[in-house]
Design a protein around this motif. Structure first.
Motif, PDB file in Angstrom:
ATOM      1  N   GLN A 158      -4.606  -9.683   3.513  1.00  0.00           N
ATOM      2  CA  GLN A 158      -3.403 -10.472   3.244  1.00  0.00           C
ATOM      3  C   GLN A 158      -2.703 -10.926   4.520  1.00  0.00           C
ATOM      4  N   TRP A 159      -2.844 -10.183   5.599  1.00  0.00           N
ATOM      5  CA  TRP A 159      -2.184 -10.557   6.848  1.00  0.00           C
ATOM      6  C   TRP A 159      -2.699 -11.883   7.402  1.00  0.00           C
ATOM      7  N   THR A 160      -3.917 -12.280   6.978  1.00  0.00           N
ATOM      8  CA  THR A 160      -4.497 -13.533   7.469  1.00  0.00           C
ATOM      9  C   THR A 160      -3.990 -14.746   6.693  1.00  0.00           C
ATOM     10  N   ASN A 161      -3.417 -14.514   5.512  1.00  0.00           N
ATOM     11  CA  ASN A 161      -3.008 -15.594   4.608  1.00  0.00           C
ATOM     12  C   ASN A 161      -4.220 -16.391   4.127  1.00  0.00           C
ATOM     13  N   CYS A 162      -5.410 -15.769   4.204  1.00  0.00           N
ATOM     14  CA  CYS A 162      -6.662 -16.450   3.834  1.00  0.00           C
ATOM     15  C   CYS A 162      -7.552 -15.538   2.996  1.00  0.00           C
TER      16      CYS A 162
END
Length: 644
Positions: free
Chosen positions: A97-101
């Motif tokens: 989730q930290w990548t937003n991808c």
């Protein structure tokens, strides 16, 4: 134009060894428990313990580290392969989730499941751009101006503060240093072919991305900070970039054949081109452009190194020198202040397109934004993809041999004619009910003569090409035409006579294509008018005549295309014979051209002379049959008779 000898790899020997062999030299296996903890987290200690450092200054020993990490990467790869999509989603999605991808990273896992080389290479390109963008967001937790280059970002104090130096060193082995695997650069700059990227490195980088998410969560909890995702870049003023027409289905079908034949494409890179076309068909426009841009760079680098006489610059640079990239290729001068010959070869319009789309600060800078993860891939502009693809097609066409370009025109025409049976026509019952006329079911003399001529041409076909039972429909299939086109005839320094024949052949195929376009347009228009009941009585009768005529025109046009292909295969033979034979043969071809030009006139919407078209065609076939019965190849046909 041919621009280089065959190239099997764009990786230099040292880089090829680093990427393709070094990580496979040690055979070892690791249990899953050694790199995944009981609670499902990544065991960074196991990974960092496989790093090796030079005794002299404790800097990373990249060669030894790749060698030691290789077996661990293989074990991670096998572990991920053992998971279903559902299991992988449950175990790792939270840490993505930290990548937003997250969705993109699940697609990477799906590609790894398929084990298709091109898909894995594409996934690795998307993964590295996504990771770079995400790491930039982490940098901004502490720093202000995020570094533009990935290697500077990974070397930053800010990321070391969040993740630790040992973790950053691991990343440098995979994507952040020219001394390591350098996976991001060798893919995004078009040096690596699909088969040269081991799937286990993609698996490992995906695994490390989850591990970074776990480390970041701890840091955010400790510092009570929140990670902010920067907004994506949006393309604006797209209407100013509208240069090329829309790439339609027919053009897409031809482009794959163009890529196979153009010297602009290295054979090892062909799968990237095919995948790009597939992506465009499937409306995956970001994928299409991600695949195309590195191949444009590869093709232009091939041309750049050829015209500037520096073939050694084609391969990946070693760590001590610079890559040959777009920036240098588009520059006015070389590093040694010599004039760059590439702009002179490409011409100003091509250079302006490259500058506008790739380099100009006020332009879309498509490659920069994509490779640095600044674009929302799900919302990528179709307009941009269409322009990049259309531009690529122009380069493919430009670097075809003359006879190959002619062959492609024939293929294009053939595809158009092959679409006729799929066109909408009024059912026979309606035609008979309203007009009292029936569509002709008798065998036209044109069809029987076409069959006869094709049969006589059997012994002139290339080896292993045989006329099938259904001469008219099966012989001139796209597959057979492509087989004919695979015969290479070099036209470099060829006689003027060859070029004269090529010009006439190309004009014939162009006229045939125009006939096909007009037939298609007329059938579609008249069908719609019939359905809407706006055709007058005379127009309805003319519509029936058109339907009867095109049934017989199709095999004749196919025959002409067949003749053109045979001419292309044997084009030098006639020109090497005495000048008298050549002149007679050229006159014959010009008479065929005249027939095709007259057919364009008769089938135009303004004329609609379908009965006259059949009379013209019958007369032409009689002459061609006369020549073929003399048992001469069409390259040796001599006649003073005009087909028209």
């Amino acid at each position: 134009m041919s621009i280089a000898d065959p190239v099997t790899t764009c990786l230099s020997p040292a880089v090829h060894y680093m990427v393709c062999k070094l990580g496979f030299e040690i055979e070892d296996s690791h249990s899953v428990n050694s790199f995944v903890s009981e609670n499902g987290e990544v065991c960074w200690r196991t990974i960092t313990e496989h790093m090796h450092y030079l005794e002299s200054d404790q800097s990373v020993d990249y060669i030894k580290s790749v060698q030691l990490l290789g077996p661990l990467c293989e074990s991670v790869h096998l572990h991920l392969q053992s998971l279903t999509m559902e299991q992988f989603d449950v175990q790792y999605s939270l840490w993505f989730q930290w990548t937003n991808c997250t969705e993109l990273l699940l697609e990477v896992f799906a590609a790894l499941e398929s084990m298709e080389a091109t898909g894995i290479a594409l996934s690795l390109m998307k993964l590295t751009s996504c990771l770079e963008r995400a790491l930039g967001n982490v940098f901004l937790l502490i720093g202000k101006d995020c570094p533009f280059l990935l290697r500077d970002l990974l070397a930053s104090h800010e990321l070391t503060t969040v993740f630790g130096q040992s973790v950053m060193n691991v990343l440098k082995v995979f994507i952040g240093s020219p001394y390591g695997l350098n996976l991001r650069n060798i893919l995004w700059h078009g040096f690596a072919s699909p088969q040269e990227i081991p799937a286990k490195y993609c698996s490992m980088l995906l695994f490390l991305t989850a591990g970074l998410g776990q480390l970041l969560k701890r840091y955010l909890l400790q510092t009570e900070t929140i990670l902010v995702h920067r907004p994506y870049v949006a393309f604006t003023n797209l209407e100013e970039l509208d240069i090329f027409p829309d790439v339609n289905h027919e053009a897409l079908s031809l482009t794959e054949e163009l890529a196979k034949r153009s010297s602009f494409v290295l054979k090892a890179m062909l799968p990237f081109w095919v995948a790009a076309l597939t992506a465009f068909r499937q409306h995956r426009y970001a994928d299409c452009v991600i695949l195309l841009l590195p191949q444009l760079e590869t093709g232009l680098r091939l041309l750049f190194t050829t015209v500037n006489k520096c073939p050694n610059r084609l391969l990946t640079a070693e760590s001590s020198s610079l890559y040959t990239t777009f920036d240098e290729m588009l520059a006015k001068q070389l590093n040694d202040k010599e004039l760059n010959q590439l702009p002179l070869i490409l011409g100003e319009p091509t250079m302006e397109f490259l500058w506008d789309f790739l380099n100009h600060q006020e332009g879309p800078r498509v490659r920069d934004h994509l490779s640095h993860g600044e674009i929302n891939l799900n919302e990528f502009s179709r307009e941009i993809a269409n322009q990049i693809l259309a531009f690529s097609i122009t380069l493919l066409c430009r670097f075809l041999e003359e006879e190959e370009a002619s062959a492609v025109k024939v293929l294009e025409c053939m595809k158009s004619i092959s679409s006729w049976p799929e066109l909408p026509i009024v059912p026979e019952e309606q035609i008979q009910e309203i007009t009292g006329l029936e569509r002709s079911t008798e065998i036209s003399p044109c069809v029987s003569m076409t069959t006869e001529i094709l049969s006589q041409l059997q012994h002139h076909l290339p080896q292993n090409c045989y006329i099938l039972d259904d001469l008219v429909n099966n012989l001139l299939t796209e597959k057979l035409l492509i087989k004919f086109c695979s015969t290479h005839v070099c036209t470099l320094y060829c006689p003027r006579s060859v070029l004269e024949i090529l010009v006439v052949l190309r004009k014939i195929s162009t006229q045939c294509h125009q006939v096909s376009d007009q037939v298609i347009a007329s059938i579609e228009m008249r069908y719609e008018q019939w359905i809407n009941k706006i055709l007058r009585s005379r127009q309805r009768h003319n519509y029936v005549r058109m339907l009867n005529s095109i049934k017989f025109l199709s095999p004749v046009l196919r025959l002409i295309l067949m003749l053109i292909i045979l001419e292309l295969i044997n084009i030098h033979s006639v020109c090497e014979k005495n000048p008298c034979d050549y002149q007679k043969y050229l006159k014959f071809l010009k008479s065929v051209l005249q027939y095709a030009e007259n057919l364009v006139t008769y089938t135009s919407p303004e004329k609609n002379k379908w009965d006259e078209s059949m009379e013209l065609t019958h007369k032409a076939l009689l002459k061609i049959r006369t020549f073929s019965t003399r048992k001469l190849t069409l390259m040796q046909i001599a006649t003073q008779t005009n087909l028209t």
